[in-house]
Design a protein around this motif. Structure first.
Motif, PDB file in Angstrom:
ATOM      1  N   UNK A 212       2.814   0.571 -23.823  1.00  9.27           N
ATOM      2  CA  UNK A 212       3.059   2.000 -23.968  1.00  9.27           C
ATOM      3  C   UNK A 212       3.956   2.589 -22.876  1.00  9.27           C
ATOM      4  N   UNK A 213       4.280   1.797 -21.864  1.00  9.05           N
ATOM      5  CA  UNK A 213       5.047   2.336 -20.741  1.00  9.05           C
ATOM      6  C   UNK A 213       6.275   1.465 -20.492  1.00  9.05           C
ATOM      7  N   UNK A 214       7.435   2.017 -20.823  1.00  8.90           N
ATOM      8  CA  UNK A 214       8.655   1.223 -20.681  1.00  8.90           C
ATOM      9  C   UNK A 214       8.915   0.877 -19.219  1.00  8.90           C
ATOM     10  N   UNK A 215       8.568   1.806 -18.329  1.00  4.01           N
ATOM     11  CA  UNK A 215       8.746   1.548 -16.899  1.00  4.01           C
ATOM     12  C   UNK A 215       7.982   0.301 -16.470  1.00  4.01           C
ATOM     13  N   UNK A 216       6.771   0.149 -16.984  1.00  4.46           N
ATOM     14  CA  UNK A 216       5.963  -1.025 -16.640  1.00  4.46           C
ATOM     15  C   UNK A 216       6.631  -2.299 -17.149  1.00  4.46           C
ATOM     16  N   UNK A 217       7.255  -2.218 -18.324  1.00  3.83           N
ATOM     17  CA  UNK A 217       7.949  -3.401 -18.866  1.00  3.83           C
ATOM     18  C   UNK A 217       9.161  -3.758 -18.011  1.00  3.83           C
ATOM     19  N   UNK A 218       9.867  -2.734 -17.562  1.00  2.00           N
ATOM     20  CA  UNK A 218      11.042  -2.992 -16.722  1.00  2.00           C
ATOM     21  C   UNK A 218      10.615  -3.610 -15.387  1.00  2.00           C
ATOM     22  N   UNK A 219       9.560  -3.050 -14.785  1.00  2.00           N
ATOM     23  CA  UNK A 219       9.092  -3.593 -13.502  1.00  2.00           C
ATOM     24  C   UNK A 219       8.654  -5.037 -13.666  1.00  2.00           C
ATOM     25  N   UNK A 220       8.038  -5.341 -14.787  1.00  2.00           N
ATOM     26  CA  UNK A 220       7.608  -6.707 -15.021  1.00  2.00           C
ATOM     27  C   UNK A 220       8.800  -7.641 -15.164  1.00  2.00           C
ATOM     28  N   UNK A 221       9.810  -7.176 -15.918  1.00  2.00           N
ATOM     29  CA  UNK A 221      10.996  -8.010 -16.108  1.00  2.00           C
ATOM     30  C   UNK A 221      11.699  -8.260 -14.769  1.00  2.00           C
ATOM     31  N   UNK A 222      11.733  -7.241 -13.920  1.00  2.00           N
ATOM     32  CA  UNK A 222      12.325  -7.414 -12.592  1.00  2.00           C
ATOM     33  C   UNK A 222      11.582  -8.496 -11.807  1.00  2.00           C
ATOM     34  N   UNK A 223      10.248  -8.467 -11.915  1.00  2.00           N
ATOM     35  CA  UNK A 223       9.441  -9.462 -11.206  1.00  2.00           C
ATOM     36  C   UNK A 223       9.754 -10.868 -11.704  1.00  2.00           C
ATOM     37  N   UNK A 224       9.756 -11.033 -13.025  1.00  2.00           N
ATOM     38  CA  UNK A 224      10.023 -12.342 -13.631  1.00  2.00           C
ATOM     39  C   UNK A 224      11.397 -12.857 -13.191  1.00  2.00           C
ATOM     40  N   UNK A 225      12.378 -11.933 -13.159  1.00  2.00           N
ATOM     41  CA  UNK A 225      13.744 -12.308 -12.820  1.00  2.00           C
ATOM     42  C   UNK A 225      13.903 -12.856 -11.412  1.00  2.00           C
ATOM     43  N   UNK A 241      10.871  -7.892  -0.371  1.00  2.00           N
ATOM     44  CA  UNK A 241      10.918  -6.427  -0.260  1.00  2.00           C
ATOM     45  C   UNK A 241      10.882  -5.796  -1.649  1.00  2.00           C
ATOM     46  N   UNK A 242      11.600  -6.420  -2.605  1.00  2.00           N
ATOM     47  CA  UNK A 242      11.609  -5.880  -3.974  1.00  2.00           C
ATOM     48  C   UNK A 242      10.216  -5.918  -4.600  1.00  2.00           C
ATOM     49  N   UNK A 243       9.527  -7.035  -4.399  1.00  2.00           N
ATOM     50  CA  UNK A 243       8.176  -7.163  -4.963  1.00  2.00           C
ATOM     51  C   UNK A 243       7.273  -6.044  -4.457  1.00  2.00           C
ATOM     52  N   UNK A 244       7.363  -5.816  -3.147  1.00  2.00           N
ATOM     53  CA  UNK A 244       6.525  -4.775  -2.556  1.00  2.00           C
ATOM     54  C   UNK A 244       6.934  -3.401  -3.085  1.00  2.00           C
ATOM     55  N   UNK A 245       8.236  -3.212  -3.225  1.00  2.00           N
ATOM     56  CA  UNK A 245       8.724  -1.914  -3.698  1.00  2.00           C
ATOM     57  C   UNK A 245       8.273  -1.642  -5.142  1.00  2.00           C
ATOM     58  N   UNK A 246       8.314  -2.680  -5.964  1.00  2.00           N
ATOM     59  CA  UNK A 246       7.865  -2.536  -7.352  1.00  2.00           C
ATOM     60  C   UNK A 246       6.396  -2.086  -7.372  1.00  2.00           C
ATOM     61  N   UNK A 247       5.598  -2.710  -6.511  1.00  2.00           N
ATOM     62  CA  UNK A 247       4.172  -2.356  -6.447  1.00  2.00           C
ATOM     63  C   UNK A 247       3.992  -0.922  -5.963  1.00  2.00           C
ATOM     64  N   UNK A 248       4.804  -0.520  -5.002  1.00  2.00           N
ATOM     65  CA  UNK A 248       4.661   0.826  -4.455  1.00  2.00           C
ATOM     66  C   UNK A 248       5.096   1.895  -5.461  1.00  2.00           C
ATOM     67  N   UNK A 249       6.105   1.571  -6.247  1.00  2.00           N
ATOM     68  CA  UNK A 249       6.522   2.502  -7.303  1.00  2.00           C
ATOM     69  C   UNK A 249       5.387   2.711  -8.287  1.00  2.00           C
ATOM     70  N   UNK A 250       4.771   1.580  -8.657  1.00  2.00           N
ATOM     71  CA  UNK A 250       3.652   1.622  -9.591  1.00  2.00           C
ATOM     72  C   UNK A 250       2.530   2.492  -9.009  1.00  2.00           C
ATOM     73  N   UNK A 251       2.270   2.285  -7.730  1.00  2.00           N
ATOM     74  CA  UNK A 251       1.222   3.055  -7.057  1.00  2.00           C
ATOM     75  C   UNK A 251       1.545   4.553  -7.088  1.00  2.00           C
ATOM     76  N   UNK A 252       2.763   4.921  -6.696  1.00  2.00           N
ATOM     77  CA  UNK A 252       3.122   6.333  -6.633  1.00  2.00           C
ATOM     78  C   UNK A 252       3.017   6.987  -8.002  1.00  2.00           C
ATOM     79  N   UNK A 253       3.496   6.252  -8.995  1.00  2.00           N
ATOM     80  CA  UNK A 253       3.417   6.768 -10.358  1.00  2.00           C
ATOM     81  C   UNK A 253       1.977   7.068 -10.755  1.00  2.00           C
ATOM     82  N   UNK A 254       1.087   6.163 -10.346  1.00  2.00           N
ATOM     83  CA  UNK A 254      -0.301   6.279 -10.804  1.00  2.00           C
ATOM     84  C   UNK A 254      -1.128   7.239  -9.966  1.00  2.00           C
ATOM     85  N   UNK A 255      -0.831   7.342  -8.681  1.00  2.00           N
ATOM     86  CA  UNK A 255      -1.764   8.047  -7.800  1.00  2.00           C
ATOM     87  C   UNK A 255      -1.310   9.408  -7.298  1.00  2.00           C
TER      88      UNK A 255
END
Ligand code: ZN
Length: 389
Positions: A212-225, A241-255
Protein backbone atom coordinates in the motif's frame (compact mmCIF):
# COMPACT_ATOMS: atom_id res chain seq x y z
CA UNK A 1 1.31 -25.47 -8.26
CA UNK A 2 -0.33 -25.67 -4.88
CA UNK A 3 -4.08 -25.38 -4.68
CA UNK A 4 -5.46 -22.07 -3.39
CA UNK A 5 -5.62 -22.02 0.41
CA UNK A 6 -8.93 -22.48 2.17
CA UNK A 7 -9.63 -19.40 4.27
CA UNK A 8 -10.42 -19.96 7.93
CA UNK A 9 -14.00 -19.22 8.94
CA UNK A 10 -15.87 -17.06 11.40
CA UNK A 11 -13.88 -15.26 14.02
CA UNK A 12 -10.71 -16.97 12.69
CA UNK A 13 -10.92 -15.55 9.19
CA UNK A 14 -7.85 -13.31 9.50
CA UNK A 15 -5.72 -15.98 11.14
CA UNK A 16 -3.76 -17.27 8.17
CA UNK A 17 -1.80 -20.48 7.76
CA UNK A 18 -2.43 -21.81 11.28
CA UNK A 19 -4.96 -24.66 10.94
CA UNK A 20 -3.54 -26.75 13.83
CA UNK A 21 -3.54 -23.76 16.17
CA UNK A 22 -7.11 -22.86 15.30
CA UNK A 23 -8.21 -26.45 15.86
CA UNK A 24 -6.58 -26.55 19.30
CA UNK A 25 -8.14 -23.24 20.34
CA UNK A 26 -11.55 -24.29 19.07
CA UNK A 27 -11.33 -27.46 21.15
CA UNK A 28 -10.65 -25.37 24.26
CA UNK A 29 -13.61 -23.12 23.49
CA UNK A 30 -15.91 -26.10 22.96
CA UNK A 31 -14.94 -27.79 26.21
CA UNK A 32 -14.83 -25.28 29.10
CA UNK A 33 -13.68 -28.05 31.44
CA UNK A 34 -10.41 -28.21 29.52
CA UNK A 35 -10.02 -24.44 29.50
CA UNK A 36 -6.76 -23.00 30.81
CA UNK A 37 -6.56 -19.59 32.49
CA UNK A 38 -3.28 -18.54 30.90
CA UNK A 39 -2.16 -18.93 27.29
CA UNK A 40 1.09 -17.97 25.67
CA UNK A 41 1.02 -17.23 21.94
CA UNK A 42 4.42 -17.32 20.29
CA UNK A 43 5.43 -16.93 16.66
CA UNK A 44 7.81 -14.96 14.45
CA UNK A 45 7.14 -11.22 14.02
CA UNK A 46 4.33 -10.63 11.56
CA UNK A 47 2.85 -14.12 11.91
CA UNK A 48 -0.31 -12.74 13.51
CA UNK A 49 0.08 -13.57 17.20
CA UNK A 50 -2.18 -10.83 18.47
CA UNK A 51 -4.69 -11.42 15.65
CA UNK A 52 -4.94 -15.05 16.73
CA UNK A 53 -5.26 -14.05 20.38
CA UNK A 54 -8.06 -11.58 19.60
CA UNK A 55 -9.87 -14.21 17.56
CA UNK A 56 -9.59 -16.60 20.50
CA UNK A 57 -11.00 -13.90 22.78
CA UNK A 58 -13.94 -13.53 20.39
CA UNK A 59 -14.53 -17.27 20.25
CA UNK A 60 -14.52 -17.41 24.06
CA UNK A 61 -17.13 -14.67 24.33
CA UNK A 62 -19.33 -15.78 21.42
CA UNK A 63 -22.43 -17.85 22.27
CA UNK A 64 -21.72 -19.87 19.13
CA UNK A 65 -18.03 -20.42 19.77
CA UNK A 66 -16.79 -17.81 17.28
CA UNK A 67 -19.35 -17.13 14.56
CA UNK A 68 -17.49 -13.97 13.55
CA UNK A 69 -20.72 -12.04 13.03
CA UNK A 70 -22.32 -11.42 16.42
CA UNK A 71 -21.64 -8.42 18.63
CA UNK A 72 -19.38 -10.41 20.98
CA UNK A 73 -17.19 -11.54 18.10
CA UNK A 74 -17.02 -8.18 16.39
CA UNK A 75 -16.23 -6.15 19.50
CA UNK A 76 -13.61 -8.66 20.64
CA UNK A 77 -11.92 -8.41 17.24
CA UNK A 78 -11.94 -4.62 17.07
CA UNK A 79 -10.84 -4.19 20.66
CA UNK A 80 -14.00 -2.60 22.08
CA UNK A 81 -15.45 -5.55 24.03
CA UNK A 82 -16.06 -4.56 27.65
CA UNK A 83 -14.51 -7.78 28.95
CA UNK A 84 -11.54 -7.98 26.60
CA UNK A 85 -8.68 -5.73 27.66
CA UNK A 86 -5.68 -5.36 25.40
CA UNK A 87 -2.33 -4.07 26.60
CA UNK A 88 -0.03 -3.12 23.76
CA UNK A 89 3.06 -1.06 24.34
CA UNK A 90 5.74 0.71 22.41
CA UNK A 91 7.82 1.26 25.46
CA UNK A 92 10.86 -0.91 25.96
CA UNK A 93 9.30 -2.54 28.99
CA UNK A 94 6.01 -3.05 30.80
CA UNK A 95 6.32 -1.55 34.27
CA UNK A 96 5.12 -2.74 37.64
CA UNK A 97 2.37 -0.11 37.99
CA UNK A 98 0.88 -1.04 34.64
CA UNK A 99 0.99 -4.73 35.50
CA UNK A 100 -0.65 -4.11 38.90
CA UNK A 101 -3.55 -2.38 37.13
CA UNK A 102 -4.00 -5.42 34.91
CA UNK A 103 -3.84 -7.84 37.80
CA UNK A 104 -6.45 -5.83 39.64
CA UNK A 105 -8.67 -5.92 36.59
CA UNK A 106 -8.14 -9.67 36.32
CA UNK A 107 -9.57 -10.11 39.81
CA UNK A 108 -12.98 -8.85 38.72
CA UNK A 109 -15.74 -10.96 37.22
CA UNK A 110 -16.67 -10.29 33.62
CA UNK A 111 -19.33 -7.57 33.31
CA UNK A 112 -21.31 -8.91 30.35
CA UNK A 113 -19.23 -11.63 28.72
CA UNK A 114 -18.58 -15.26 29.54
CA UNK A 115 -14.97 -14.56 30.42
CA UNK A 116 -12.76 -11.66 31.35
CA UNK A 117 -9.94 -11.76 28.83
CA UNK A 118 -6.70 -9.87 29.30
CA UNK A 119 -4.43 -9.77 26.29
CA UNK A 120 -0.82 -8.69 26.71
CA UNK A 121 0.63 -8.15 23.24
CA UNK A 122 4.26 -7.85 24.23
CA UNK A 123 4.71 -10.17 27.18
CA UNK A 124 8.42 -10.32 26.29
CA UNK A 125 8.67 -6.77 27.61
CA UNK A 126 7.58 -7.63 31.15
CA UNK A 127 10.45 -6.81 33.47
CA UNK A 128 11.42 -9.29 36.13
CA UNK A 129 9.52 -7.25 38.74
CA UNK A 130 6.38 -6.87 36.65
CA UNK A 131 6.61 -10.54 35.69
CA UNK A 132 6.51 -11.39 39.38
CA UNK A 133 3.42 -9.24 39.86
CA UNK A 134 1.75 -11.10 36.99
CA UNK A 135 2.87 -14.42 38.39
CA UNK A 136 0.79 -13.90 41.52
CA UNK A 137 -2.33 -13.61 39.35
CA UNK A 138 -1.39 -16.73 37.41
CA UNK A 139 -0.76 -18.70 40.59
CA UNK A 140 -4.10 -17.77 42.14
CA UNK A 141 -6.36 -17.55 39.10
CA UNK A 142 -9.73 -15.86 39.26
CA UNK A 143 -12.49 -18.08 37.86
CA UNK A 144 -13.50 -17.03 34.33
CA UNK A 145 -10.46 -14.79 33.86
CA UNK A 146 -8.23 -15.74 30.93
CA UNK A 147 -4.79 -14.29 30.24
CA UNK A 148 -3.54 -14.27 26.66
CA UNK A 149 0.16 -13.43 26.49
CA UNK A 150 1.99 -12.87 23.19
CA UNK A 151 5.73 -13.01 22.58
CA UNK A 152 8.12 -13.86 19.72
CA UNK A 153 9.37 -17.04 21.38
CA UNK A 154 9.21 -18.97 24.65
CA UNK A 155 12.71 -17.85 25.53
CA UNK A 156 11.55 -14.23 25.55
CA UNK A 157 9.21 -14.79 28.48
CA UNK A 158 10.14 -15.23 32.13
CA UNK A 159 10.42 -18.92 32.85
CA UNK A 160 8.05 -18.72 35.83
CA UNK A 161 5.37 -17.09 33.69
CA UNK A 162 5.80 -19.47 30.81
CA UNK A 163 5.65 -22.54 33.03
CA UNK A 164 2.18 -21.51 34.15
CA UNK A 165 0.83 -20.89 30.66
CA UNK A 166 -0.38 -23.17 27.93
CA UNK A 167 1.70 -22.70 24.82
CA UNK A 168 0.32 -21.96 21.35
CA UNK A 169 2.92 -21.74 18.61
CA UNK A 170 2.24 -19.92 15.34
CA UNK A 171 4.33 -20.65 12.28
CA UNK A 172 5.33 -18.36 9.43
CA UNK A 173 2.26 -18.42 7.18
CA UNK A 174 2.68 -19.47 3.53
CA UNK A 175 3.08 -16.63 0.99
CA UNK A 176 -0.15 -17.57 -0.83
CA UNK A 177 -2.18 -17.32 2.37
CA UNK A 178 -0.75 -13.94 3.31
CA UNK A 179 -1.50 -12.71 -0.22
CA UNK A 180 -5.02 -14.11 0.09
CA UNK A 181 -5.55 -12.20 3.33
CA UNK A 182 -4.37 -8.89 1.83
CA UNK A 183 -6.66 -9.48 -1.12
CA UNK A 184 -9.70 -10.48 0.93
CA UNK A 185 -9.35 -8.17 3.90
CA UNK A 186 -7.72 -5.09 2.40
CA UNK A 187 -8.95 -5.30 -1.18
CA UNK A 188 -5.41 -5.37 -2.56
CA UNK A 189 -5.04 -6.71 -6.09
CA UNK A 190 -3.83 -10.32 -5.95
CA UNK A 191 -0.74 -9.69 -8.08
CA UNK A 192 0.45 -6.88 -5.84
CA UNK A 193 -0.53 -8.86 -2.74
CA UNK A 194 1.54 -11.83 -3.89
CA UNK A 195 4.57 -9.67 -4.66
CA UNK A 196 4.29 -7.98 -1.25
CA UNK A 197 3.78 -11.22 0.70
CA UNK A 198 6.79 -12.81 -0.98
CA UNK A 199 9.01 -9.75 -0.60
CA UNK A 200 8.05 -9.35 3.07
CA UNK A 201 8.78 -13.06 3.57
CA UNK A 202 5.26 -13.57 4.92
CA UNK A 203 5.43 -10.82 7.55
CA UNK A 204 1.77 -9.78 7.37
CA UNK A 205 2.15 -6.17 8.56
CA UNK A 206 5.14 -5.46 6.34
CA UNK A 207 3.47 -7.10 3.37
CA UNK A 208 0.53 -4.78 3.79
CA UNK A 209 2.80 -1.77 3.99
CA UNK A 210 4.74 -2.81 0.88
CA UNK A 211 1.49 -3.34 -0.98
CA UNK A 212 0.00 0.00 0.00
CA UNK A 213 2.98 2.35 0.26
CA UNK A 214 5.02 3.09 -2.83
CA UNK A 215 7.69 4.78 -0.73
CA UNK A 216 8.22 1.52 1.16
CA UNK A 217 8.62 -0.34 -2.15
CA UNK A 218 11.18 2.17 -3.37
CA UNK A 219 13.16 1.98 -0.12
CA UNK A 220 13.16 -1.78 -0.37
CA UNK A 221 14.36 -1.71 -3.97
CA UNK A 222 17.17 0.66 -2.96
CA UNK A 223 18.21 -1.80 -0.26
CA UNK A 224 18.20 -4.77 -2.64
CA UNK A 225 20.21 -2.78 -5.18
CA UNK A 226 23.06 -2.31 -2.71
CA UNK A 227 24.09 -5.91 -3.29
CA UNK A 228 25.51 -5.09 -6.74
CA UNK A 229 26.70 -1.60 -5.94
CA UNK A 230 29.51 -2.24 -3.50
CA UNK A 231 32.77 -2.52 -5.43
CA UNK A 232 35.33 -0.84 -3.23
CA UNK A 233 35.73 0.36 0.33
CA UNK A 234 34.34 3.81 -0.39
CA UNK A 235 31.22 2.24 -1.94
CA UNK A 236 30.90 0.19 1.22
CA UNK A 237 31.01 3.25 3.44
CA UNK A 238 28.43 4.92 1.20
CA UNK A 239 26.18 1.85 1.22
CA UNK A 240 26.27 1.68 5.02
CA UNK A 241 25.27 5.34 5.25
CA UNK A 242 22.47 4.74 2.73
CA UNK A 243 21.12 1.79 4.69
CA UNK A 244 20.98 3.87 7.83
CA UNK A 245 19.41 6.77 5.98
CA UNK A 246 16.70 4.54 4.51
CA UNK A 247 15.86 3.36 8.03
CA UNK A 248 15.79 6.90 9.37
CA UNK A 249 13.47 8.06 6.60
CA UNK A 250 11.14 5.22 7.47
CA UNK A 251 11.32 6.22 11.12
CA UNK A 252 10.57 9.90 10.47
CA UNK A 253 7.67 9.03 8.23
CA UNK A 254 6.18 6.79 10.89
CA UNK A 255 6.89 8.67 14.09
CA UNK A 256 7.25 12.41 13.56
CA UNK A 257 3.60 13.38 13.30
CA UNK A 258 2.77 11.22 16.28
CA UNK A 259 5.47 12.69 18.49
CA UNK A 260 4.31 16.23 17.74
CA UNK A 261 0.74 15.23 18.50
CA UNK A 262 1.76 13.65 21.81
CA UNK A 263 3.58 16.81 22.85
CA UNK A 264 0.58 18.98 22.01
CA UNK A 265 -1.72 16.71 23.95
CA UNK A 266 0.57 16.74 26.95
CA UNK A 267 0.69 20.55 26.98
CA UNK A 268 -3.06 20.64 26.70
CA UNK A 269 -3.51 18.21 29.59
CA UNK A 270 -1.18 20.31 31.73
CA UNK A 271 -2.98 23.47 30.75
CA UNK A 272 0.26 24.97 29.42
CA UNK A 273 0.53 27.52 26.65
CA UNK A 274 2.17 25.80 23.66
CA UNK A 275 3.47 29.14 22.36
CA UNK A 276 5.16 30.14 25.62
CA UNK A 277 8.92 30.62 25.32
CA UNK A 278 9.61 29.11 28.72
CA UNK A 279 7.44 26.69 30.60
CA UNK A 280 7.07 26.41 34.38
CA UNK A 281 9.31 23.73 35.98
CA UNK A 282 6.61 21.07 36.48
CA UNK A 283 5.64 21.34 32.79
CA UNK A 284 9.27 21.26 31.72
CA UNK A 285 9.86 18.10 33.70
CA UNK A 286 6.97 16.36 31.97
CA UNK A 287 8.04 17.56 28.54
CA UNK A 288 11.53 16.27 29.17
CA UNK A 289 10.17 12.91 30.31
CA UNK A 290 8.09 12.64 27.16
CA UNK A 291 11.02 13.65 24.97
CA UNK A 292 13.13 10.96 26.57
CA UNK A 293 10.44 8.35 25.95
CA UNK A 294 10.11 9.46 22.33
CA UNK A 295 13.85 9.29 21.84
CA UNK A 296 13.92 5.72 23.15
CA UNK A 297 11.10 4.82 20.82
CA UNK A 298 12.87 6.41 17.84
CA UNK A 299 16.08 4.55 18.59
CA UNK A 300 14.26 1.29 18.85
CA UNK A 301 12.35 1.99 15.67
CA UNK A 302 15.52 2.82 13.72
CA UNK A 303 17.12 -0.39 14.89
CA UNK A 304 14.06 -2.40 13.89
CA UNK A 305 14.07 -0.77 10.45
CA UNK A 306 17.79 -1.40 9.94
CA UNK A 307 17.22 -4.99 10.95
CA UNK A 308 14.38 -5.29 8.49
CA UNK A 309 16.57 -3.85 5.72
CA UNK A 310 19.25 -6.40 6.57
CA UNK A 311 16.70 -9.21 6.31
CA UNK A 312 15.81 -7.84 2.85
CA UNK A 313 19.45 -7.62 1.85
CA UNK A 314 20.19 -11.12 3.10
CA UNK A 315 17.37 -12.47 0.98
CA UNK A 316 19.25 -11.40 -2.17
CA UNK A 317 22.21 -13.65 -1.32
CA UNK A 318 19.85 -16.41 -0.30
CA UNK A 319 18.11 -16.09 -3.68
CA UNK A 320 21.46 -16.11 -5.48
CA UNK A 321 22.30 -19.39 -3.73
CA UNK A 322 18.95 -20.81 -4.82
CA UNK A 323 19.72 -19.84 -8.44
CA UNK A 324 23.24 -21.26 -8.31
CA UNK A 325 21.94 -24.53 -6.91
CA UNK A 326 19.32 -24.68 -9.69
CA UNK A 327 16.74 -25.25 -6.96
CA UNK A 328 13.05 -25.09 -7.87
CA UNK A 329 12.37 -23.10 -4.68
CA UNK A 330 10.85 -19.67 -5.46
CA UNK A 331 12.84 -16.45 -5.16
CA UNK A 332 11.97 -13.93 -2.47
CA UNK A 333 13.07 -11.21 -4.89
CA UNK A 334 11.40 -12.44 -8.05
CA UNK A 335 10.70 -8.79 -8.85
CA UNK A 336 14.43 -8.01 -8.74
CA UNK A 337 15.63 -11.07 -10.65
CA UNK A 338 18.33 -9.17 -12.63
CA UNK A 339 19.99 -8.12 -9.36
CA UNK A 340 19.82 -11.68 -8.04
CA UNK A 341 21.30 -13.04 -11.28
CA UNK A 342 24.12 -10.54 -11.19
CA UNK A 343 24.94 -11.49 -7.59
CA UNK A 344 24.73 -15.20 -8.43
CA UNK A 345 27.27 -14.72 -11.24
CA UNK A 346 29.61 -12.42 -9.34
CA UNK A 347 29.94 -14.48 -6.15
CA UNK A 348 30.99 -18.09 -5.59
CA UNK A 349 28.66 -20.17 -3.43
CA UNK A 350 31.18 -19.80 -0.64
CA UNK A 351 31.25 -16.04 -1.16
CA UNK A 352 27.46 -15.92 -0.90
CA UNK A 353 27.56 -17.80 2.39
CA UNK A 354 30.23 -15.44 3.69
CA UNK A 355 28.09 -12.45 2.70
CA UNK A 356 25.11 -13.89 4.58
CA UNK A 357 27.32 -14.47 7.58
CA UNK A 358 28.51 -10.85 7.49
CA UNK A 359 24.91 -9.66 7.47
CA UNK A 360 23.97 -11.99 10.33
CA UNK A 361 26.92 -10.67 12.33
CA UNK A 362 25.84 -7.07 11.73
CA UNK A 363 22.33 -7.92 12.94
CA UNK A 364 23.71 -9.48 16.10
CA UNK A 365 25.99 -6.53 16.78
CA UNK A 366 23.20 -3.99 16.34
CA UNK A 367 20.96 -6.06 18.59
CA UNK A 368 23.80 -5.95 21.14
CA UNK A 369 23.78 -2.13 20.98
CA UNK A 370 26.77 -1.50 18.72
CA UNK A 371 26.26 1.81 16.88
CA UNK A 372 24.37 0.83 13.71
CA UNK A 373 26.65 2.75 11.33
CA UNK A 374 29.76 1.02 12.65
CA UNK A 375 28.21 -2.42 12.33
CA UNK A 376 26.88 -1.62 8.87
CA UNK A 377 30.24 -0.35 7.61
CA UNK A 378 32.05 -3.48 8.75
CA UNK A 379 29.39 -5.57 7.05
CA UNK A 380 29.37 -3.59 3.81
CA UNK A 381 33.13 -3.97 3.41
CA UNK A 382 32.60 -7.74 3.56
CA UNK A 383 29.90 -7.49 0.86
CA UNK A 384 32.17 -6.08 -1.87
CA UNK A 385 31.46 -7.68 -5.21
CA UNK A 386 34.52 -9.76 -6.21
CA UNK A 387 36.36 -8.14 -9.12
CA UNK A 388 36.79 -9.80 -12.50
CA UNK A 389 34.20 -12.53 -12.36
ZN1 ZN B 1 -20.05 -14.75 17.50
Amino acid sequence: MTSPPVAARGVWRDVVGQPETIAALERAVADPASMTHAWLFTGPPGSGRSVAARAFAGALQCPDGGCGECRECRTALDGTHADVDVLSTEALSIGVAQTRDLVQLAGRSPSIGRYRVILVEDADRLTEQSGNVLLKALEEPTPRTVWLLCAPSLEDVLITVRSRSRHVRLRTPPVAEVAGLLNRRDGIDLGMATYAARAAQSHIGLAKRLATDEGARIRRRDTIGLAVRIRGVSDAVGAAADLLQIAEQERDRSLEARSTHERERLLETLGADPAARTQPPHVRAQINALAKEQKTRATRFTRDMVDRALVDLMSVYRDALVLRAGSPVGLVNEDARPVVEEVATAFTAEGLLRAMEAIATARERIEANVAPLLALEAMAVALRVPAGR
